[in-house]
Design an enzyme around this catalytic site. Structure first.
Site, PDB file in Angstrom:
ATOM      1  N   GLU A  57       0.822  -1.206   0.000  1.00 47.97           N
ATOM      2  CA  GLU A  57       0.000   0.000   0.000  1.00 47.97           C
ATOM      3  C   GLU A  57       0.857   1.255   0.000  1.00 47.97           C
ATOM      4  O   GLU A  57       1.902   1.306   0.639  1.00 47.97           O
ATOM      5  CB  GLU A  57      -0.933  -0.014   1.220  1.00 47.97           C
ATOM      6  CG  GLU A  57      -1.930  -1.155   1.112  1.00 47.97           C
ATOM      7  CD  GLU A  57      -3.020  -1.107   2.159  1.00 47.97           C
ATOM      8  OE1 GLU A  57      -4.020  -1.789   1.981  1.00 47.97           O
ATOM      9  OE2 GLU A  57      -2.867  -0.382   3.155  1.00 47.97           O
TER      10      GLU A  57
ATOM     11  N   CYS B 130       3.325   8.589   0.946  1.00 44.39           N
ATOM     12  CA  CYS B 130       3.739   7.746   2.054  1.00 44.39           C
ATOM     13  C   CYS B 130       4.054   6.376   1.460  1.00 44.39           C
ATOM     14  O   CYS B 130       3.143   5.670   1.021  1.00 44.39           O
ATOM     15  CB  CYS B 130       2.601   7.680   3.073  1.00 44.39           C
ATOM     16  SG  CYS B 130       2.934   6.621   4.475  1.00 44.39           S
TER      17      CYS B 130
ATOM     18  N   CYS C 262       6.000  -6.403   7.779  1.00 42.17           N
ATOM     19  CA  CYS C 262       7.118  -5.927   8.610  1.00 42.17           C
ATOM     20  C   CYS C 262       7.463  -7.022   9.611  1.00 42.17           C
ATOM     21  O   CYS C 262       6.563  -7.595  10.228  1.00 42.17           O
ATOM     22  CB  CYS C 262       6.739  -4.642   9.345  1.00 42.17           C
ATOM     23  SG  CYS C 262       8.094  -3.993  10.368  1.00 42.17           S
TER      24      CYS C 262
ATOM     25  N   CYS D 295       5.158  -4.731  15.854  1.00 46.17           N
ATOM     26  CA  CYS D 295       4.657  -3.832  16.906  1.00 46.17           C
ATOM     27  C   CYS D 295       3.168  -4.112  17.124  1.00 46.17           C
ATOM     28  O   CYS D 295       2.421  -4.285  16.164  1.00 46.17           O
ATOM     29  CB  CYS D 295       4.875  -2.375  16.519  1.00 46.17           C
ATOM     30  SG  CYS D 295       6.612  -1.983  16.280  1.00 46.17           S
TER      31      CYS D 295
ATOM     32  N   CYS E 176       0.296  -1.922  15.407  1.00 48.32           N
ATOM     33  CA  CYS E 176       0.421  -1.604  13.984  1.00 48.32           C
ATOM     34  C   CYS E 176      -0.157  -2.705  13.107  1.00 48.32           C
ATOM     35  O   CYS E 176       0.188  -3.880  13.258  1.00 48.32           O
ATOM     36  CB  CYS E 176       1.905  -1.401  13.678  1.00 48.32           C
ATOM     37  SG  CYS E 176       2.289  -1.250  11.922  1.00 48.32           S
TER      38      CYS E 176
ATOM     39  N   CYS F  54      -1.492   6.330   9.095  1.00 48.33           N
ATOM     40  CA  CYS F  54      -0.313   5.636   9.608  1.00 48.33           C
ATOM     41  C   CYS F  54      -0.697   4.400  10.408  1.00 48.33           C
ATOM     42  O   CYS F  54      -1.553   4.470  11.277  1.00 48.33           O
ATOM     43  CB  CYS F  54       0.491   6.554  10.527  1.00 48.33           C
ATOM     44  SG  CYS F  54       1.787   7.405   9.668  1.00 48.33           S
TER      45      CYS F  54
HETATM   46  N1  SAH Z   1       8.602   1.135  10.625  1.00 44.35           N
HETATM   47  C1  SAH Z   1       8.723   2.543  10.680  1.00 44.35           C
HETATM   48  C2  SAH Z   1       7.968   3.253   9.577  1.00 44.35           C
HETATM   49  C3  SAH Z   1       6.580   2.780   9.257  1.00 44.35           C
HETATM   50  S1  SAH Z   1       5.340   3.068  10.475  1.00 44.35           S
HETATM   51  C4  SAH Z   1       8.311   3.053  12.037  1.00 44.35           C
HETATM   52  O1  SAH Z   1       7.728   2.294  12.797  1.00 44.35           O
HETATM   53  O2  SAH Z   1       8.621   4.210  12.328  1.00 44.35           O
HETATM   54  C5  SAH Z   1       5.124   4.834  10.342  1.00 44.35           C
HETATM   55  C6  SAH Z   1       4.550   5.455  11.595  1.00 44.35           C
HETATM   56  O3  SAH Z   1       3.201   5.009  11.827  1.00 44.35           O
HETATM   57  C7  SAH Z   1       5.330   5.107  12.851  1.00 44.35           C
HETATM   58  O4  SAH Z   1       5.541   6.237  13.649  1.00 44.35           O
HETATM   59  C8  SAH Z   1       4.387   4.151  13.529  1.00 44.35           C
HETATM   60  O5  SAH Z   1       4.619   4.070  14.881  1.00 44.35           O
HETATM   61  C9  SAH Z   1       3.042   4.748  13.192  1.00 44.35           C
HETATM   62  N2  SAH Z   1       1.922   3.859  13.449  1.00 44.35           N
HETATM   63  C10 SAH Z   1       1.897   2.512  13.409  1.00 44.35           C
HETATM   64  N3  SAH Z   1       0.657   2.058  13.725  1.00 44.35           N
HETATM   65  C11 SAH Z   1      -0.101   3.142  13.961  1.00 44.35           C
HETATM   66  C12 SAH Z   1      -1.472   3.330  14.314  1.00 44.35           C
HETATM   67  N4  SAH Z   1      -2.289   2.302  14.431  1.00 44.35           N
HETATM   68  N5  SAH Z   1      -1.928   4.585  14.486  1.00 44.35           N
HETATM   69  C13 SAH Z   1      -1.102   5.644  14.307  1.00 44.35           C
HETATM   70  N6  SAH Z   1       0.187   5.529  13.954  1.00 44.35           N
HETATM   71  C14 SAH Z   1       0.695   4.290  13.800  1.00 44.35           C
HETATM   72 FE1  SF4 Z   2       7.045  -2.325  11.562  1.00 43.41          FE
HETATM   73 FE2  SF4 Z   2       4.673  -1.202  12.102  1.00 43.41          FE
HETATM   74 FE3  SF4 Z   2       6.523  -1.453  14.010  1.00 43.41          FE
HETATM   75 FE4  SF4 Z   2       6.904   0.331  12.003  1.00 43.41          FE
HETATM   76  S1  SF4 Z   2       5.289   0.377  13.549  1.00 43.41           S
HETATM   77  S2  SF4 Z   2       8.398  -1.127  12.864  1.00 43.41           S
HETATM   78  S3  SF4 Z   2       5.933  -0.813  10.318  1.00 43.41           S
HETATM   79  S4  SF4 Z   2       5.504  -3.143  12.935  1.00 43.41           S
END
Ligand code: SAH
Ligand code: SF4
Length: 334
Positions: free
Chosen positions: A81, A95, A102, A106, A109, A327
């Site tokens: 995406e 973006c 990934c 996390c 996410c 995000c």
């Molecule tokens: N892996 C990298 C970049 C991709 S995620 C990282 O984690 O920074 C990009 C951003 O989206 C990160 O700051 C991440 O913490 C945030 N993000 C992930 N899940 C989210 C959610 N459910 N709501 C808002 N931001 C989120």
């Molecule tokens: Fe990976 Fe999502 Fe964690 Fe970013 S926030 S490192 S995309 S699992």
């Protein structure tokens, strides 16, 4: 789309052909070599066979018209995406994803929850930007900014991410300045070390999300491998070496990391950064699964506490939630 064989296909042609081809792809933004009318028919056909320009994607537009999401199909059938964010001030940010899924998992996410398939190639990262560059051209717009905040951890695919940035940066191509490109990382230390040495002035964003290891580990399994001490130390080295301001991303999750005490703890942690080249960007959590977003009041109070502590803080605009384009909501099914 695949440009990897471009140089090979034009190998026996005069040198200027390669330059013309790149101009056709990155400036004229053609989507079929048939449109490169300055090329002989025979070369156009060979290019269409070996370096097809078509990008297969499904598109979703947000009701508020502030964002568009593309589900792009890769050559092996996997899907990623990419999101276009239309800012009120006229900027168009793409973006982009750096991986299919990934591996870091996390808990908040959607991408992390789906697991990991593979890294993207330079071509597959560039193609995401080209897709929207073509779309914007039809509306007489252009791509102004790129953020690596889509699917995946860019520092776990460092070479391809930097390769793509080099291509997107090219003066004879899309010519997107490094200062308009940002990489967001969960804190992969090797990436911080490498980025600090890059000659290009690429922006860095660090996903912190919690002021202590205990709390952070509950959200981010990778905190074991990259604990706060190590991340903050390398961030500091990065700032000493580059003198460039970083964005500290902080998700606001209801009842988890949004109390006054935690704001004070965050301020204390950040105050150790020297030189103090940073600002905090508060992100209202986009609900995907197990957590809830903080209330507007909680976010307001958190912001005020940080400000009272003399910490620069901004709040992120909420794009495209209705199309799951915000995000952390990217979870294109492969
Ligand atoms: N892996 C990298 C970049 C991709 S995620 C990282 O984690 O920074 C990009 C951003 O989206 C990160 O700051 C991440 O913490 C945030 N993000 C992930 N899940 C989210 C959610 N459910 N709501 C808002 N931001 C989120
Ligand atoms: Fe990976 Fe999502 Fe964690 Fe970013 S926030 S490192 S995309 S699992």
């Amino acid at each position: 789309m695949n440009l990897e064989r471009l140089e090979n296909v034009l190998h026996n042609e005069p040198k200027f052909r390669l330059k013309q081809a790149k101009q056709a792809v990155f400036i004229d933004l053609i989507s079929d070599w048939e449109q490169a009318t300055n090329f002989p028919l025979e070369i156009r056909q060979r290019l269409n066979d070996d370096c097809p320009l078509e990008i297969e994607a499904e598109v979703l537009k947000s009701q508020r018209a502030d964002s568009v999401k593309a589900l792009i199909r890769l050559d092996d059938g996997l899907k990623i995406e990419t999101v276009l964010l239309n800012h009120a001030d006229g900027r168009n940010t793409i973006c982009v994803s750096s991986q299919v899924g990934c591996p870091l998992g996390c808990l908040f996410c959607a991408t992390g929850k789906m697991g990991f398939k593979r890294n993207l190639t330079v071509n597959e990262i560039v193609e995401q930007v080209l897709y929207f560059a073509r779309l914007l051209k039809k509306q007489e717009g252009r791509v102004t900014n790129i953020v690596f905040m889509g699917m995946g951890e860019p520092f776990l695919n460092y070479e391809s991410v930097l390769g793509a940035i080099k291509a997107l940066n090219d003066k004879d191509g899309l010519n997107i300045g490094a200062r308009h490109i940002s990489i967001s990382t969960i804190g992969v230390v090797s990436g911080l070390i490498k980025l600090a040495k890059e000659p290009r002035q690429i922006n860095l964003a660090l996903s912190l999300h919690a002021p202590s290891d205990d709390l952070r580990a509950k959200l981010i399994p990778a905190n074991k491998k990259y604990p706060l001490d190590a991340v903050m130390e390398e961030l500091n080295n990065y700032l000493v070496q580059t003198g460039r301001r970083v964005m500290i991303e902080y998700l606001m999750i209801d009842g988890f990391n949004d109390d006054k005490e935690q704001a004070l703890e965050l301020a204390a942690l950040l105050r150790k950064i020297d030189p103090p080249l940073f600002f905090v960007n508060l992100i209202a959590y986009n609900p995907t699964a197990d957590f809830q977003p903080s209330s507007t009041k909680k976010i307001f109070d958190f912001k005020k506490t940080l400000r009272d502590q003399k910490i620069d803080v901004t709040e992120r605009y909420r794009f495209g939630q209705d199309i799951n384009a915000a995000c952390g909501q990217l979870a294109g099914k492969w």
